[in-house]
Design a protein around this motif. Sequence first.
Motif, PDB file in Angstrom:
ATOM      1  N   ASP A  59      45.104 -34.960 -57.013  1.00  0.00           N
ATOM      2  CA  ASP A  59      44.866 -33.664 -56.353  1.00  0.00           C
ATOM      3  C   ASP A  59      43.624 -33.692 -55.460  1.00  0.00           C
ATOM      4  OD1 ASP A  59      47.015 -32.951 -57.881  1.00  0.00           O
ATOM      5  OD2 ASP A  59      45.896 -31.672 -59.264  1.00  0.00           O
ATOM      6  N   GLU A 178      40.272 -28.385 -69.456  1.00  0.00           N
ATOM      7  CA  GLU A 178      41.201 -28.848 -68.425  1.00  0.00           C
ATOM      8  C   GLU A 178      40.412 -29.123 -67.157  1.00  0.00           C
ATOM      9  OE1 GLU A 178      45.651 -27.763 -67.298  1.00  0.00           O
ATOM     10  OE2 GLU A 178      44.260 -26.205 -66.564  1.00  0.00           O
ATOM     11  N   PRO A 181      45.131 -29.399 -63.305  1.00  0.00           N
ATOM     12  CA  PRO A 181      46.368 -29.172 -64.058  1.00  0.00           C
ATOM     13  C   PRO A 181      46.956 -30.468 -64.635  1.00  0.00           C
ATOM     14  CG  PRO A 181      46.356 -27.815 -62.095  1.00  0.00           C
ATOM     15  CD  PRO A 181      45.147 -28.711 -61.995  1.00  0.00           C
ATOM     16  N   GLY A 182      47.146 -30.479 -65.936  1.00  0.00           N
ATOM     17  CA  GLY A 182      47.719 -31.625 -66.621  1.00  0.00           C
ATOM     18  C   GLY A 182      46.713 -32.650 -67.121  1.00  0.00           C
ATOM     19  N   THR A 184      43.363 -33.243 -69.242  1.00  0.00           N
ATOM     20  CA  THR A 184      42.536 -32.562 -70.233  1.00  0.00           C
ATOM     21  C   THR A 184      41.715 -33.555 -71.037  1.00  0.00           C
ATOM     22  OG1 THR A 184      44.431 -32.577 -71.755  1.00  0.00           O
ATOM     23  CG2 THR A 184      44.050 -30.556 -70.496  1.00  0.00           C
ATOM     24  N   ASP A 202      52.247 -35.241 -66.293  1.00  0.00           N
ATOM     25  CA  ASP A 202      52.801 -34.738 -65.040  1.00  0.00           C
ATOM     26  C   ASP A 202      54.313 -34.939 -65.093  1.00  0.00           C
ATOM     27  OD1 ASP A 202      53.109 -33.715 -62.499  1.00  0.00           O
ATOM     28  OD2 ASP A 202      52.510 -35.568 -61.480  1.00  0.00           O
TER      29      ASP A 202
END
Length: 284
Positions: A59, A178, A181-182, A184, A202
């Motif tokens: 990302d 986190e 997203p995804g 952690t 993912d």
Amino acid sequence: MEQLTVGRATLTWLNGGVTHLDGGAMFGVVPKPLWSKMYPVNEKNQIELRSDVILLEVDDRKILIESGLGKDKFTDKQKRNFGLLEESSVEESLAEKGLKPEDIDTILMTHLHFDHACGLSKHEGDTLVSAFPNATIYTTETEWHEMRHPNMRSKNTYWKENWEPIQDQVKTFKEEVEIVPGLTMHHTGGHSDGHAVIKFRDGDEGFYHMADIMPTHAHQNPLWVLAYDDYPVTSVHAKKDLQEEAIPSNYWFTFYHDAYYRAIKFDEDRKIVEELKRERYEYK
């Protein structure tokens, strides 16, 4: 540099240096005739342990997992005791990717023992400064407290040189955080009271970075834990639970210390079904 693509994430292993530690200490109560079949040992009863930082690109983020052994952090005596044959060249590895230390925005520290944290700071003349000045450094609240207030046993592995220059960059969490997203981090304890693992999912793909709960492929047996572990029974249960999550999902396990494998997928019998090997070379 070996690379692995997992979903939308790309992992690249950077040269973080190498130590050689006592095999008996690394496998605790496991008899040498058993563990030496799984992991080679030298004439000094030492096993080779990398400290290779993982660059995680996801990302548009530039994230490091751990920080390596750093440069000029060890005395000659420590180099002998730890079998240190190669210091970090993380900055040079980043340059091969067209990156600078300033490009790193996040560092995920599973714990802060010297072999994971020495690369967080570097020498500028007579001063120690942050090696990655623009990064937010994540670690557990428990680990950060232990780093700054070590006990009589842990003071040998928690060095002030590794935390004082970066203390303003640290962001702590209690049990889970986190990052994107995804991706952690999860507090496990075990190896140290504040030890954490990293999970990435993912879609149908994912990886678990077990850090020193499972430092090498030879530690896949939940009962094979380190003599260095502060809470070995906690390590046993954490490893078993994490494997039972990841293996049925066909997730990768990634390694920081393994001298032979970068990442592995295991089947239900903990046999290797897919692997990414490390390119081997002789140390000068």
